[in-house]
Design a protein around this motif. Sequence first.
Motif, PDB file in Angstrom:
ATOM      1  N   GLY A 123      24.789  45.240  74.984  1.00 37.90           N
ATOM      2  CA  GLY A 123      23.797  45.924  74.152  1.00 37.90           C
ATOM      3  C   GLY A 123      24.215  47.353  73.853  1.00 37.90           C
ATOM      4  N   LYS A 124      24.763  48.007  74.856  1.00 39.40           N
ATOM      5  CA  LYS A 124      25.225  49.387  74.685  1.00 39.40           C
ATOM      6  C   LYS A 124      26.407  49.447  73.704  1.00 39.40           C
ATOM      7  N   ILE A 125      27.297  48.485  73.800  1.00 34.51           N
ATOM      8  CA  ILE A 125      28.443  48.423  72.883  1.00 34.51           C
ATOM      9  C   ILE A 125      27.954  48.313  71.445  1.00 34.51           C
ATOM     10  N   ILE A 126      27.047  47.400  71.227  1.00 33.84           N
ATOM     11  CA  ILE A 126      26.532  47.192  69.872  1.00 33.84           C
ATOM     12  C   ILE A 126      25.788  48.422  69.391  1.00 33.84           C
ATOM     13  N   TYR A 127      24.930  48.971  70.227  1.00 35.10           N
ATOM     14  CA  TYR A 127      24.167  50.154  69.836  1.00 35.10           C
ATOM     15  C   TYR A 127      25.102  51.318  69.496  1.00 35.10           C
ATOM     16  N   ASN A 128      26.053  51.588  70.359  1.00 37.07           N
ATOM     17  CA  ASN A 128      26.963  52.718  70.144  1.00 37.07           C
ATOM     18  C   ASN A 128      27.788  52.569  68.870  1.00 37.07           C
ATOM     19  N   ASN A 129      28.187  51.363  68.554  1.00 36.60           N
ATOM     20  CA  ASN A 129      29.022  51.164  67.373  1.00 36.60           C
ATOM     21  C   ASN A 129      28.219  51.056  66.089  1.00 36.60           C
TER      22      ASN A 129
END
Length: 184
Positions: free
Chosen positions: A69-75
């Motif tokens: 989720g963090k990967i998607i949010y950050n990108n």
Amino acid sequence: MKMLDQSENDPFGNLDPQSSESKKFIEEAMAQIGDSSSLLGDYQINDKDLKISSDNSFLKKADYLMATGKIIYNNYANNLYPNPVKILEKLILGNTVDAEKAADIYQNVFNAFLKTETPSDWLDMHKRYLTLLKKLENLYRGLTVFKQDPVKADLLVQMIPDMLRAEAEIQQEYFKKEQEMGIK
């Protein structure tokens, strides 16, 4: 055919529609055109390239969901989620910057997911998403060279709705996992 054409040799010059060799050549060419998904590559995810955890506990799965989720949010949040309509509008005007950015975003998400430790129970979902991310990256990279290969670009544009639908479906799978685990 492309090499013959670029070397100024007519790729159809020696084509006799009645010969069995020519018929076979035409059938193979049409089959390749009919399967436009081959334009995105047949990317295979190997288990040896992944970090697979045999720990399928609630905590490990929660960590995985938080990390992805963090990967998607950050990108997506920092770079704005790729908007295909705006990208295509700019491509029509000759601007490839947004298509390049979209490809880079999908590449970054792919690379980060590749490094994320995955519970073995969810390996299939993880691999399907990685494959889709690579295909989306290839789609947008293919669009950046639309001037050199307009036929390929046209086929790629036609694939966008199906690719986005597939992305939404797999993201829904992740969301469902979060709901089932009570994570939000």
